[in-house]
Scaffold this motif. Structure first.
Motif, PDB file in Angstrom:
ATOM      1  N   LEU A  28      -5.190  -1.463  -9.450  1.00 52.93           N
ATOM      2  CA  LEU A  28      -4.473  -0.767 -10.331  1.00 52.93           C
ATOM      3  C   LEU A  28      -5.011  -0.493 -11.897  1.00 52.93           C
ATOM      4  N   ILE A  29      -5.458  -1.793 -12.637  1.00 49.61           N
ATOM      5  CA  ILE A  29      -6.053  -1.699 -13.570  1.00 49.61           C
ATOM      6  C   ILE A  29      -7.393  -0.773 -13.774  1.00 49.61           C
ATOM      7  N   ILE A  30      -8.047  -1.025 -12.563  1.00 52.65           N
ATOM      8  CA  ILE A  30      -9.381  -0.120 -12.583  1.00 52.65           C
ATOM      9  C   ILE A  30      -9.075   1.059 -12.222  1.00 52.65           C
ATOM     10  N   ASN A  31      -8.054   1.286 -11.526  1.00 48.46           N
ATOM     11  CA  ASN A  31      -7.689   2.681 -11.266  1.00 48.46           C
ATOM     12  C   ASN A  31      -7.255   3.508 -12.460  1.00 48.46           C
ATOM     13  N   GLN A  32      -6.835   2.902 -13.597  1.00 48.51           N
ATOM     14  CA  GLN A  32      -6.267   3.578 -14.715  1.00 48.51           C
ATOM     15  C   GLN A  32      -7.803   4.116 -15.268  1.00 48.51           C
ATOM     16  N   PHE A  33      -8.915   3.356 -15.244  1.00 44.63           N
ATOM     17  CA  PHE A  33     -10.183   4.078 -16.137  1.00 44.63           C
ATOM     18  C   PHE A  33     -10.899   4.890 -15.007  1.00 44.63           C
ATOM     19  N   LYS A  34     -10.786   4.574 -13.831  1.00 45.72           N
ATOM     20  CA  LYS A  34     -11.626   5.526 -12.734  1.00 45.72           C
ATOM     21  C   LYS A  34     -10.688   5.542 -11.452  1.00 45.72           C
ATOM     22  N   LYS A  35     -10.219   6.749 -11.208  1.00 46.71           N
ATOM     23  CA  LYS A  35      -9.394   6.843 -10.049  1.00 46.71           C
ATOM     24  C   LYS A  35     -10.497   6.671  -8.710  1.00 46.71           C
ATOM     25  N   ILE A  36      -9.950   5.672  -8.132  1.00 47.58           N
ATOM     26  CA  ILE A  36     -10.828   5.206  -6.834  1.00 47.58           C
ATOM     27  C   ILE A  36      -9.646   5.117  -5.576  1.00 47.58           C
ATOM     28  N   SER A  37     -10.255   5.136  -4.508  1.00 44.92           N
ATOM     29  CA  SER A  37      -9.548   5.121  -3.428  1.00 44.92           C
ATOM     30  C   SER A  37      -9.123   3.690  -2.706  1.00 44.92           C
ATOM     31  N   LEU A  38      -8.003   3.222  -2.155  1.00 43.06           N
ATOM     32  CA  LEU A  38      -7.867   1.976  -1.548  1.00 43.06           C
ATOM     33  C   LEU A  38      -8.906   1.634  -0.517  1.00 43.06           C
TER      34      LEU A  38
ATOM     35  N   ALA B  63       0.933  -1.290  -0.079  1.00 44.83           N
ATOM     36  CA  ALA B  63      -0.050  -0.128   0.043  1.00 44.83           C
ATOM     37  C   ALA B  63       1.024   1.081   0.113  1.00 44.83           C
ATOM     38  N   PHE B  64       1.897   1.032   0.746  1.00 42.26           N
ATOM     39  CA  PHE B  64       2.912   2.308   0.708  1.00 42.26           C
ATOM     40  C   PHE B  64       3.619   2.734  -0.651  1.00 42.26           C
ATOM     41  N   SER B  65       3.748   1.514  -1.227  1.00 42.63           N
ATOM     42  CA  SER B  65       4.638   1.477  -2.463  1.00 42.63           C
ATOM     43  C   SER B  65       4.020   1.746  -3.741  1.00 42.63           C
ATOM     44  N   ILE B  66       2.605   1.772  -3.728  1.00 45.37           N
ATOM     45  CA  ILE B  66       1.802   1.822  -4.849  1.00 45.37           C
ATOM     46  C   ILE B  66       1.106   3.298  -5.354  1.00 45.37           C
ATOM     47  N   LYS B  67       1.429   4.260  -4.375  1.00 47.39           N
ATOM     48  CA  LYS B  67       0.931   5.577  -4.435  1.00 47.39           C
ATOM     49  C   LYS B  67       1.196   6.144  -5.589  1.00 47.39           C
ATOM     50  N   HIS B  68       2.231   5.924  -6.295  1.00 52.63           N
ATOM     51  CA  HIS B  68       2.389   6.879  -7.389  1.00 52.63           C
ATOM     52  C   HIS B  68       2.830   5.640  -8.310  1.00 52.63           C
ATOM     53  N   LEU B  69       2.598   4.430  -8.451  1.00 51.58           N
ATOM     54  CA  LEU B  69       3.124   3.637  -9.360  1.00 51.58           C
ATOM     55  C   LEU B  69       2.095   3.149 -10.528  1.00 51.58           C
ATOM     56  N   SER B  70       2.542   3.069 -11.651  1.00 56.57           N
ATOM     57  CA  SER B  70       1.715   2.326 -12.779  1.00 56.57           C
ATOM     58  C   SER B  70       1.689   1.058 -12.636  1.00 56.57           C
ATOM     59  N   LEU B  71       0.707   0.341 -13.332  1.00 55.37           N
ATOM     60  CA  LEU B  71       0.514  -1.215 -13.175  1.00 55.37           C
ATOM     61  C   LEU B  71       1.883  -1.639 -13.983  1.00 55.37           C
ATOM     62  N   ARG B  72       2.495  -0.956 -15.019  1.00 54.00           N
ATOM     63  CA  ARG B  72       3.805  -1.424 -15.332  1.00 54.00           C
ATOM     64  C   ARG B  72       4.943  -1.551 -14.451  1.00 54.00           C
ATOM     65  N   LYS B  73       5.069  -0.287 -13.522  1.00 51.29           N
ATOM     66  CA  LYS B  73       6.167  -0.155 -12.454  1.00 51.29           C
ATOM     67  C   LYS B  73       5.777  -1.029 -11.376  1.00 51.29           C
ATOM     68  N   PHE B  74       4.594  -1.344 -11.156  1.00 53.75           N
ATOM     69  CA  PHE B  74       4.281  -2.343 -10.045  1.00 53.75           C
ATOM     70  C   PHE B  74       4.864  -3.722 -10.428  1.00 53.75           C
TER      71      PHE B  74
ATOM     72  N   TYR C 118      -0.776  -9.685  -4.830  1.00 52.68           N
ATOM     73  CA  TYR C 118      -0.149  -8.732  -6.074  1.00 52.68           C
ATOM     74  C   TYR C 118      -1.251  -8.735  -6.991  1.00 52.68           C
ATOM     75  N   LEU C 119      -1.445 -10.041  -7.598  1.00 52.86           N
ATOM     76  CA  LEU C 119      -2.629 -10.007  -8.433  1.00 52.86           C
ATOM     77  C   LEU C 119      -3.964  -9.240  -8.038  1.00 52.86           C
ATOM     78  N   ILE C 120      -4.417  -9.149  -6.878  1.00 56.21           N
ATOM     79  CA  ILE C 120      -5.571  -8.482  -6.532  1.00 56.21           C
ATOM     80  C   ILE C 120      -5.097  -6.905  -6.540  1.00 56.21           C
ATOM     81  N   ILE C 121      -3.931  -6.470  -6.052  1.00 53.64           N
ATOM     82  CA  ILE C 121      -3.586  -5.337  -6.267  1.00 53.64           C
ATOM     83  C   ILE C 121      -3.170  -4.800  -7.891  1.00 53.64           C
ATOM     84  N   ALA C 122      -2.792  -5.808  -8.377  1.00 53.28           N
ATOM     85  CA  ALA C 122      -2.716  -5.283 -10.127  1.00 53.28           C
ATOM     86  C   ALA C 122      -4.190  -5.267 -10.628  1.00 53.28           C
ATOM     87  N   VAL C 123      -5.024  -6.060 -10.123  1.00 51.35           N
ATOM     88  CA  VAL C 123      -6.675  -5.754 -10.741  1.00 51.35           C
ATOM     89  C   VAL C 123      -7.042  -4.356  -9.993  1.00 51.35           C
TER      90      VAL C 123
END
Length: 343
Positions: free
Chosen positions: A153-163, A67-78, A146-151
Motif C-alpha cells: 500500500l505504501i508503494i501504491n501511494q507513489f505508483k499505482k500498481i496491481s496486486l 485482498a477483498f478489503s484493500i481495494k479502496h483502503l488507504s494505509l491508515r484505514k488498513f 499484514y506488514l507485506i500488504i502495508a508495504v
C-alpha cells in the motif's frame, strides 16, 4: 450489479477450520505430545490428527479477505481496520487465558506478568517470550502478512500498481527454496516473506482476483504453482509431526485435504456456491476468532482438573459447548460494545 460487501460462504469455511483445530487440540494434540492434557482419546483421537490443517485454510481465507478489503483502503484505514479486527478481541481472550493459567494452570501452564506484557503486542516471539496460549503462533504469521500488504500500500501511494505484481514477486520468492541454499540473506528473506506459508496467502489473493474479475488464463498457471508449493510445504512438515507425535501421517491425506481447500475456494471464487451464501452465516463466522483464541489452554486446564470426576466424552463435549458459548458472548455482546469505543 454492485460488489457484495461480504462473502458469507467464507464465514462458514472459517468456522469449520476453527472447529477442526479445536477437535484436533482436544482429541489428539493435548495428550499426544507435550503432556498438555490428561484426557486420552487413543482410538477416536486418531481421526482428528489432521485437524491442524484448519490453520492452512485460515491462511488462504486471510489472503482472500485482505485482498477483498484493500481495494479502496488507504494505509491508515488498513491499519485501523486490522487493529480493530485483531487486537481488542485478542486482549480480552489473552487476559482470560492468563487469569485461568495463573490461578489454575500450575504446574503445566506457568505464566508471568512479563510474559503477559509481551503478549499484549502479539510480538512476543521477537521480544523473547513464549505464547500465553499455543494458538497464538499463527497470529504472528498473520501480522507479517499484514506488514507485506502495508508495504504494498505504501508503494501504491507513489505508483499505482496491481496486486498482480505482488503475486508474481512473492510467488517467485516462494520458489527460491528449490534453488537457493541456506544463507543469512535467504534466511532474512524467508523470515520476512513468511515463505513457509506464503503460498496460501498468495492463493487467497488470486482467488479474490478471480471472484472480482473472473477466471483468466494466468490463473491456470498461478494456482497450480501455489498448490504445489502448499503441498510441498505441508508434506515437508510431516517429519516434525511424526517426530513430535510418534505417529504416522499420510502424504495422501495431507495433500488431498489441501487440494480440497483449493477446490472449495475456487468454487467460491467462481460463484458456484451461492446457494449457501446466507447472511445467517455471519454470526457463525464471528465465533471463529474468539473460539480459536480462547479454547486451547483453558480447555486443557479444565480437562486436567475435572478428568478424575467426569466421563471424558461428557467432559470434552461440555467444554466444547462452553467454548462455543463463550465465543458467542464475546463476539455478539462484548465486541460490539468495544467497537463503539474505537469509533
Amino acid at each position: 450489479m454492485s460488489e457484495p460487501k461480504r462473502i458469507y460462504q467464507i464465514d462458514l469455511f472459517r468456522f469449520i477450520a476453527a472447529f477442526a483445530v479445536v477437535l484436533y487440540h482436544y482429541l489428539y494434540r493435548g495428550y499426544a505430545a507435550g503432556n498438555m492434557s490428561l484426557l486420552r482419546f487413543d482410538g477416536v483421537g486418531e481421526y482428528f490428527r489432521y485437524g491442524y490443517l484448519g490453520v492452512d485454510l485460515f491462511f488462504i481465507i486471510s489472503g482472500f479477505v485482505i485482498a477483498f478489503s484493500i481495494k479502496h483502503l488507504s494505509l491508515r484505514k488498513f491499519f485501523n481496520s486490522r487493529f480493530k479486527r485483531l487486537y481488542p478481541m485478542f486482549w480480552i481472550c489473552l487476559f482470560a487465558t492468563f487469569t485461568v493459567s495463573y490461578f489454575f494452570g500450575a504446574p503445566r501452564y506457568q505464566v508471568t506478568f512479563a510474559q503477559l506484557l509481551a503478549n499484549l503486542t502479539m510480538l512476543q516471539k521477537l521480544l523473547g517470550y513464549g505464547d500465553i496460549d499455543g494458538a497464538y503462533w499463527s497470529l504472528y504469521v498473520e501480522l507479517k502478512f499484514y506488514l507485506i500488504i502495508a508495504v504494498f500500500l505504501i508503494i501504491n501511494q507513489f505508483k499505482k500498481i496491481s496486486l498482480d505484481y505482488l503475486v508474481y514477486f512473492w510467488l517467485i520468492l516462494s520458489s527460491l527454496r528449490f534453488y537457493i541454499g541456506p544463507s543469512e540473506l535467504y534466511d532474512a528473506i524467508h523470515e520476512f516473506f513468511i515463505l513457509d506459508w506464503s503460498a496460501y496467502f498468495i492463493a487467497g489473493i488470486i482467488f479474490c482476483q478471480i471472484f472480482l474479475n473472473g477466471l483468466h488464463i494466468k490463473h491456470f498457471v498461478l494456482l497450480p504453482c501455489c498448490l504445489y508449493l502448499s503441498i510441498d510445504g505441508a508434506v515437508g512438515r510431516i517429519h516434525w509431526l511424526e517426530r513430535t507425535f510418534n505417529s504416522d501421517f499420510s502424504v495422501y491425506i495431507i495433500g488431498g485435504t489441501i487440494v480440497l481447500f483449493y477446490l472449495l475456494m475456487l468454487l467460491v471464487s467462481c460463484k458456484k456456491l451461492q446457494f449457501i451464501n446466507s447472511p445467517k452465516l455471519v454470526k457463525i463466522g464471528m465465533l471463529t476468532y474468539p473460539l480459536y483464541l480462547i479454547h486451547q489452554h483453558i480447555g486443557f486446564i479444565i480437562f486436567n482438573h475435572l478428568q478424575p470426576y467426569v466421563n471424558k466424552y461428557l467432559l470434552v463435549s461440555a467444554v466444547i459447548v462452553l467454548m462455543l458459548a463463550v465465543a458467542y458472548m464475546l463476539s455478539d455482546r462484548i465486541e460490539p460494545r468495544i467497537m463503539k469505543l474505537f469509533k
